[in-house]
Design a protein around this motif. Structure first.
Motif, short mmCIF file in Angstrom:
data_model
loop_
_atom_site.label_atom_id
_atom_site.label_comp_id
_atom_site.label_asym_id
_atom_site.label_seq_id
_atom_site.Cartn_x
_atom_site.Cartn_y
_atom_site.Cartn_z
N TRP A 154 0.84 -1.21 0.00
CA TRP A 154 0.00 0.00 0.00
C TRP A 154 0.87 1.25 0.00
CZ3 TRP A 154 -5.21 0.92 -0.34
CH2 TRP A 154 -5.72 2.14 0.14
N ASP A 155 2.00 1.21 0.74
CA ASP A 155 2.87 2.38 0.84
C ASP A 155 3.66 2.65 -0.43
OD1 ASP A 155 2.10 3.00 3.40
OD2 ASP A 155 3.72 1.89 4.36
N GLU A 180 2.48 10.78 -1.85
CA GLU A 180 3.08 9.52 -1.42
C GLU A 180 2.24 8.90 -0.31
OE1 GLU A 180 7.01 10.51 -0.18
OE2 GLU A 180 7.80 10.53 -2.23
N ASN A 197 3.18 6.49 1.67
CA ASN A 197 3.96 6.17 2.88
C ASN A 197 4.13 7.38 3.79
OD1 ASN A 197 5.61 7.50 1.10
ND2 ASN A 197 7.41 6.24 1.47
N SER A 198 4.21 8.58 3.22
CA SER A 198 4.39 9.79 4.04
C SER A 198 3.10 10.57 4.23
CB SER A 198 5.45 10.71 3.42
OG SER A 198 5.02 11.17 2.15
N ASP A 199 2.04 10.18 3.50
CA ASP A 199 0.75 10.88 3.56
C ASP A 199 0.93 12.38 3.31
OD1 ASP A 199 -1.97 11.27 3.84
OD2 ASP A 199 -1.88 11.47 6.03
#
Length: 259
Positions: free
Chosen positions: A93-94, A119, A121-123
């Protein structure tokens, strides 16, 4: 809460699963002011909607996993989005990304073309300040093997047409070849699609020398990740005759399926 139940027949495509899979998920009912726009973007099982209210929604219909994403400063009605992922050995998902650009510029050239990427992973969003394709994008994007593809024109020479690719791993654009017999001077509209097995398809409406409307479909000869450039084969040609264009003309955000 609403429950959506959908039966999918895989016809033996994936033999490790039952040939018919029933997907049942629950969705939060949206308020009247947050109705989804009719534009739907997909990438290998994930779906991206652009509802009103300044947010995006990414949804996995198999697991029910959902992410609401606050948009950046752009106008959702004018922007275009494409969903892709970074190719690595541990896709998750990331690994997914969302690329967006200002479609208003592509139509009117009113401001510099800018790309932003989100991104998972970093939202967070960030501006791609060193990425500029020198192109006008004239179709909705499709995602294949994690990368995005559009039909595009060169900014300086509108007769120079190509497939524009964005690699989510390197975050760079690349120009790829159209079919050699592509009628670039008489086209009406072009739509891209993805073919099962990792190939790209292109549907074009054009007017021939007799003012007859034709529809051509090309499919790449090899999988998209097995060639440095694109080689095409003509899949289908349909003669629509001398018809009124407004009645049958395609629009760039249409979609089609080649099986």
């Amino acid at each position: 809460m609403d429950t959506l139940i959908h039966s999918v027949n895989l016809h033996g495509i994936q033999n490790s699963f039952d040939p018919s899979i029933e997907v049942a998920v629950k969705l939060n009912k949206l308020k009247d002011s947050e109705q989804f726009k009719p534009i739907l973007i997909h990438c290998e099982g994930l779906l991206l909607w652009t509802p009103n209210g300044g947010k995006l929604v990414v949804w996995n219909p198999c697991t029910g996993q959902t992410r609401w994403i606050k948009s950046n400063h752009r106008n959702l009605l004018l922007d275009r989005y494409v969903l892709g992922y970074v190719n690595n050995n541990n896709k998750s998902w990331d690994s997914y990304r969302i690329l967006t650009f200002d479609y208003f510029y592509c139509c009117l050239k009113a401001s510099p073309l800018k790309f932003d990427i989100y991104e998972f992973n970093s939202d967070s969003w960030r501006f791609l300040d060193d990425v500029y394709p020198n192109s006008f994008i004239h179709s909705d994007g499709v995602t294949l093997k994690g990368n995005a593809y559009w039909y595009a024109l060169d900014e300086e020479d509108s007769l120079l047409k190509f497939i524009l690719k964005f690699d989510f791993t390197t975050e760079r654009f690349e120009r790829l070849r159209l079919p050699l017999s592509f009628k670039s001077t008489s086209y009406v509209s072009v739509v891209l699609s993805v073919v099962r097995g990792g190939k790209l398809a292109l549907l074009q409406q054009r007017v021939d020398d007799t003012d007859s409307l034709k529809m051509d479909i090309w499919v790449t000869k090899t999988k998209i990740d097995e060639a440095k450039d694109l080689l095409w084969s003509n899949f289908l040609v349909v003669d629509l005759g001398k018809v009124m264009l407004p009645d049958v003309m395609m629009v760039p955000y249409m979609s089609f399926l080649v099986d």
